[in-house]
Design a protein around this motif. Sequence first.
Motif, mmCIF file in Angstrom:
data_model
loop_
_atom_site.group_PDB
_atom_site.id
_atom_site.type_symbol
_atom_site.label_atom_id
_atom_site.label_comp_id
_atom_site.label_asym_id
_atom_site.label_seq_id
_atom_site.Cartn_x
_atom_site.Cartn_y
_atom_site.Cartn_z
ATOM 1 N N MET A 107 20.757 21.241 -5.395
ATOM 2 C CA MET A 107 21.491 20.165 -6.057
ATOM 3 C C MET A 107 21.160 18.808 -5.433
ATOM 4 N N GLU A 108 20.792 18.805 -4.166
ATOM 5 C CA GLU A 108 20.460 17.565 -3.477
ATOM 6 C C GLU A 108 18.961 17.398 -3.228
ATOM 7 N N TYR A 130 16.209 17.543 -5.179
ATOM 8 C CA TYR A 130 15.343 16.832 -6.106
ATOM 9 C C TYR A 130 16.084 15.630 -6.666
ATOM 10 N N ASP A 139 15.178 13.716 -9.286
ATOM 11 C CA ASP A 139 15.146 13.705 -10.751
ATOM 12 C C ASP A 139 15.982 14.864 -11.279
ATOM 13 N N GLU A 140 17.085 14.548 -11.962
ATOM 14 C CA GLU A 140 18.019 15.567 -12.421
ATOM 15 C C GLU A 140 17.380 16.571 -13.381
ATOM 16 N N SER A 141 16.554 16.100 -14.304
ATOM 17 C CA SER A 141 15.941 17.028 -15.254
ATOM 18 C C SER A 141 14.979 17.978 -14.539
ATOM 19 N N ARG A 179 15.248 18.908 -11.406
ATOM 20 C CA ARG A 179 16.110 19.790 -10.617
ATOM 21 C C ARG A 179 16.577 20.973 -11.465
ATOM 22 N N TYR A 180 17.095 20.712 -12.663
ATOM 23 C CA TYR A 180 17.594 21.791 -13.511
ATOM 24 C C TYR A 180 16.462 22.660 -14.062
#
Length: 130
Positions: free
Chosen positions: A47-48, A50, A52-54, A56-57
């Motif tokens: 959760m921490e 990466y 870039d959120e996209s 990461r998911y």
Amino acid sequence: MAVFQRILVPTDFSDSSASAADLAAELARQVGCEVQLVTVVDTRPLMEAYGDESFRYERMEAIRAGARTQIEELADRRFAGCKVTSEVRDGDPASEILAAAAACGADLIVMGTHARDGLAHRLVGSVAEK
């Protein structure tokens, strides 16, 4: 009526987990009970990791997909002749294993341990103990 109705078998795909799976499969065959396999992907550090959120998911879903493939292969390879289901969970391994046991109504949990001792045990702890 079987001594056990349902065995929960948590796995991290290590050698000790494979040994526990073999034991659980033999027990399930002997008493005719169901087996629930579970693996937990600890996504908390990701959760921490990466920015870039996209990404990461996307990365977390790739890890989950790999875990699903591994657990299905484990079910096919070690639990032939058993009634077996499997699932992949996210989160803290110890908490999710206990939640999976409650959710499936497990009578028994059969899992391996890495048998760490000394400083490694103090720092890392043991999911099996928890």
